[in-house]
Design a protein around this motif. Structure first.
Motif, short mmCIF file in Angstrom:
data_model
loop_
_atom_site.label_atom_id
_atom_site.label_comp_id
_atom_site.label_asym_id
_atom_site.label_seq_id
_atom_site.Cartn_x
_atom_site.Cartn_y
_atom_site.Cartn_z
N UNK A 1 1.34 10.74 -0.25
CA UNK A 1 0.85 9.38 -0.55
C UNK A 1 -0.49 9.13 0.13
N UNK A 2 -1.28 8.27 -0.43
CA UNK A 2 -2.60 7.98 0.13
C UNK A 2 -2.96 6.54 -0.21
N UNK A 3 -3.89 6.00 0.57
CA UNK A 3 -4.37 4.65 0.30
C UNK A 3 -5.13 4.66 -1.03
N UNK A 4 -4.66 3.87 -1.97
CA UNK A 4 -5.34 3.75 -3.25
C UNK A 4 -6.35 2.61 -3.15
N UNK A 5 -7.64 2.88 -3.40
CA UNK A 5 -8.66 1.84 -3.18
C UNK A 5 -8.37 0.52 -3.88
N UNK B 1 -1.91 3.30 6.57
CA UNK B 1 -2.76 4.50 6.54
C UNK B 1 -2.25 5.56 7.53
N UNK B 2 -1.86 5.10 8.74
CA UNK B 2 -1.36 6.04 9.75
C UNK B 2 -0.06 6.67 9.28
N UNK B 3 0.84 5.84 8.75
CA UNK B 3 2.14 6.36 8.29
C UNK B 3 1.96 7.37 7.17
N UNK C 1 1.48 6.71 -6.66
CA UNK C 1 0.31 7.48 -7.08
C UNK C 1 0.45 8.94 -6.69
N UNK C 2 1.17 9.20 -5.58
CA UNK C 2 1.43 10.59 -5.20
C UNK C 2 2.28 11.30 -6.24
N UNK C 3 3.32 10.59 -6.72
CA UNK C 3 4.15 11.15 -7.80
C UNK C 3 3.31 11.34 -9.06
N UNK C 4 2.49 10.34 -9.39
CA UNK C 4 1.69 10.42 -10.61
C UNK C 4 0.74 11.62 -10.56
N UNK C 5 -0.03 11.73 -9.46
CA UNK C 5 -0.99 12.82 -9.36
C UNK C 5 -0.30 14.17 -9.27
N UNK C 6 0.89 14.21 -8.64
CA UNK C 6 1.63 15.46 -8.57
C UNK C 6 2.09 15.94 -9.94
N UNK D 1 0.83 -1.21 0.00
CA UNK D 1 0.00 0.00 0.00
C UNK D 1 0.86 1.25 0.00
N UNK D 2 1.95 1.23 0.77
CA UNK D 2 2.78 2.42 0.87
C UNK D 2 3.50 2.72 -0.44
N UNK D 3 4.08 1.70 -1.06
CA UNK D 3 4.81 1.92 -2.30
C UNK D 3 3.88 2.37 -3.42
N UNK D 4 2.72 1.72 -3.54
CA UNK D 4 1.76 2.14 -4.57
C UNK D 4 1.22 3.52 -4.25
N UNK D 5 0.98 3.80 -2.95
CA UNK D 5 0.49 5.12 -2.55
C UNK D 5 1.48 6.22 -2.88
N UNK D 6 2.77 5.96 -2.68
CA UNK D 6 3.79 6.96 -3.02
C UNK D 6 3.90 7.13 -4.53
#
Length: 416
Positions: free
Chosen positions: A375-379, A355-357, A44-49, A37-42
């Motif tokens: 980064x965020x939890x990607x559903x 999620x907390x991290x 996706x953070x780069x992608x959306x940024x 979750x963390x790696x995909x969330x990060x």
């Protein structure tokens, strides 16, 4: 509900009986879920940024600037884009929907009655906001009448308003001077971008006709209608290559060079850039998802070991249950339920920890990052983790559960 509570109690008793092995197994599963979750969330953070940064420029833009040509004598000959180029692109490029040109200079001084400031001054056309992102905070945009009548009016960026009209002053309808020429502020743009990225917010926009008349581009042998850049949007983003070919042909004919010579044309296709960024991060998501699935599958091996130990230690109990009438399916279901509770608890811990991290990381980042969203939890990644975790739990429990269900009551009761 009571049966489920008993099962949960049995699971935790089994975990407590083998604390180290159980902890390592659950830690491995939780770590695999959290890492996925963390790696995909990060990612996706780069992608959306990156997508947000591109969208802050405008939607589906192709930018073109003047370049340098190599003459037959081996000399370098610079050329500038012109209003004539823009006019022909508008009428002769069928795949181009919108096109605008502008002239900018960064050596012009702005002055109000309170303060002076520096920043880029841009001569733009009335359709500039339809191509480039220029959200208006108050007032109005420049219009066709401003262009035709060469009105001395301006739209200023939010930071320019703050600098030129300090102490919370309102710049709308006030007057500023640009290198001694007096302009009335008819609009103030909203803040563009994030954090300390404020170059776009310190711009002043005036009519292109005025800019070319009183602040033309400096240099020798430069046409009066020279532009810094021509920027356009294709009707269909998927036909960006065709649109670029049409525009290159027009510019090449006007400036006498080969349209296939990539070195003669300086351009940036934001559509292609966005597609490239999307492919890169999609590949990253696939890779990271595969790593996470393998990690969870390896964690399933630990579940197999724990459940085999559980079945071995509860042989007499299982035999007694079968002697009292428990069916093979009920024994099978109970062991399967224990394994799923074990994987479920580990998965919940992993998801909660991730999620907390990510929440803490987002708070620490604030709003000052350029090109990277928190980064965020990607559903879909959470669904993938839980689906894979459930599948691994089921598969890991099949053999131990089948072994338990096949025990004969008499043989099981004889077991010491």
């Amino acid at each position: 509900m009571g049966l489920f509570g008993d099962i949960v109690g049995q699971v935790f008793r089994a975990i407590w009986a083998h604390k180290l092995r159980s902890f390592l197994t659950m830690f491995g599963i939780a770590w695999g879920v959290a890492s996925l979750l963390l790696l995909i969330g990060m990612g996706e953070g780069f992608r959306s940024g990156q997508q947000r940064q591109l969208k802050s420029l405008g939607e589906n833009i192709i930018m073109m600037w003047g370049g340098t040509l190599l003459s037959n004598q081996g000399n370098l000959r610079p050329y500038k884009l012109t209003l004539e180029d823009e006019a022909e692109i508008r009428t002769q490029a069928p795949d181009v929907a919108n096109v605008t040109g502008f002239l900018q200079r960064g050596d012009l001084k702005q002055q109000s009655q309170f303060q002076s400031a520096g920043g880029t001054v841009m001569g733009i056309e009335a359709n500039y906001p339809t191509v480039r992102a220029l959200p208006l905070g108050k007032g109005r945009y420049l219009n066709e009448a401003d262009m035709k009548e060469r009105r001395m009016v301006a739209v200023i960026g939010k930071k320019s308003e703050t600098l030129l009209f300090p102490n919370g002053g309102n710049g709308l309808n006030e007057f500023i001077t640009i290198n001694g020429y007096r302009f009335q502020v008819v609009g103030v743009a909203q803040w563009i971008g994030r954090g300390n990225r404020d170059g776009d917010n310190q711009r002043v926009y005036i009519p292109l006709s005025v800019m070319q008349n009183i602040f033309p581009m400096k240099g020798e042998n430069i046409p009066q209608d020279a532009l810094t850049s021509i920027q356009y949007q294709p009707f269909d983003p998927s036909r960006n290559t065709e649109a670029k070919t049409e525009v290159r042909r027009i510019v090449a004919e006007n400036h006498n060079f080969d349209p296939t010579d990539e070195e003669s044309i300086e351009e940036w296709d934001t559509i292609k850039s966005q597609q490239t960024v999307g492919k890169i991060f999609t590949a990253m998501d696939v890779f990271l998802g595969g790593v996470g699935i393998v990690t969870l599958a390896l964690g399933a091996v630990g579940i197999v070991n724990i459940m085999l130990v559980t079945v071995s230690e509860r042989t007499r109990e299982i035999g007694l249950l079968k002697a009292l009438g428990a069916t093979r399916s009920s024994i099978l279901g109970q062991i399967m339920m224990e394994g799923l509770v074990l994987t479920g608890v580990s998965g919940f811990v992993g998801i909660t920890g991730a999620a907390i991290f990510m929440g803490v990381l987002g708070l620490m980042m604030g709003d000052s990052q350029i090109g990277f969203d928190p980064p965020r939890i990607v559903p879909w990644s959470a669904a993938l983790a839980m689906g894979t975790l459930t599948l691994c739990g089921v598969l890991a429990c099949l053999y131990p559960a089948h072994k338990a269900s096949m025990l004969e009551p008499v043989e099981a009761l004889r077991k010491d």
